[in-house]
Design an enzyme around this catalytic site. Sequence first.
Site, short mmCIF file in Angstrom:
data_model
loop_
_atom_site.label_atom_id
_atom_site.label_comp_id
_atom_site.label_asym_id
_atom_site.label_seq_id
_atom_site.Cartn_x
_atom_site.Cartn_y
_atom_site.Cartn_z
N GLY A 100 0.77 -1.23 0.00
CA GLY A 100 0.00 0.00 0.00
C GLY A 100 0.80 1.28 0.00
O GLY A 100 0.24 2.37 -0.10
N LYS A 104 7.30 3.21 -5.04
CA LYS A 104 7.54 1.90 -5.62
C LYS A 104 8.81 1.93 -6.48
O LYS A 104 8.75 2.30 -7.66
CB LYS A 104 6.32 1.48 -6.47
N HIS A 214 13.72 15.06 0.12
CA HIS A 214 13.05 15.45 1.37
C HIS A 214 13.85 15.08 2.62
O HIS A 214 13.58 15.61 3.70
CB HIS A 214 11.66 14.78 1.46
N ASP A 249 9.15 17.66 -8.91
CA ASP A 249 8.25 16.73 -8.24
C ASP A 249 6.81 17.07 -8.63
O ASP A 249 6.44 18.24 -8.73
CB ASP A 249 8.42 16.87 -6.73
N HIS A 251 3.95 16.59 -7.06
CA HIS A 251 2.91 16.90 -6.08
C HIS A 251 2.84 18.39 -5.79
O HIS A 251 3.76 19.15 -6.13
CB HIS A 251 3.14 16.11 -4.79
#
Length: 251
Positions: A100, A104, A214, A249, A251
């Site tokens: 979940g 990945k 990050h 990135d 997001h």
Amino acid sequence: NDLASPWASPVITPARHTRARSDANPPGGIASRPPAAVASSRAHIHTFIRAPTLRLPPQEVQRKGKGNAVETKQSGVMAGKAKISYFYDPDVGNFYYGQGHPMKPHRVRMTHNLLLHYGIYKEMEVFRPSLASAEDMTQFHSDEYIEFLRLITPDNQHEHMRQLKRFNCAEDCPVFDGLFNFCQIYTGGSVGGAVRLNHKLTDTVVNWAGGLHHAKKNEASGFCYVNDIVLAILELLKAHQRVLYIDIDIH
């Protein structure tokens, strides 16, 4: 001599045994695929990855081409033909953050397979990165944090609950099999690429596994454990006055 760099291995050797999970792809997840496909991808890796050509020291050379056009070779790179160094380790797709989890690493392998099947690899020099050491990582990160990453495993993490909290290894940044080796691979690619740029052996470097920006000096953050971007920039600053870093990135 670009073959003397400790940061890159120009020839892919037979895949070494990995400590990552045997069920590296989440069951039923979008990264799942039949075993035959895995074997096929490794076969392509060993077939297509090749050694780079030895390069002479940077110099300017002129020669006539078709139609008496003049091509200029500057800083070891032929004008009009960008030289691209591509770093990839076939083991990187085996690491598994857990069921979940949105991160990945197998997607890196999927992207690599696209380069193979479209023939893009023919336009690049392909390298297997040397593994970054703990000493390399502590050029930015604290000694205590890197030692924690080196020793922590899914089997012993219950003995280090205080450190797990201190170094922020929880839901976003779980402890998984081969965690430190994963950090060594992607960090080695980014720093190795910076070394090649510093020595003017390439124009562009690609390391799909890197970019884990990050991570903080003393803790993991946002799926990231070792900040390969900071380490690569520190390497680039050895030869350049300033470095522009653009985060794309999604997001």
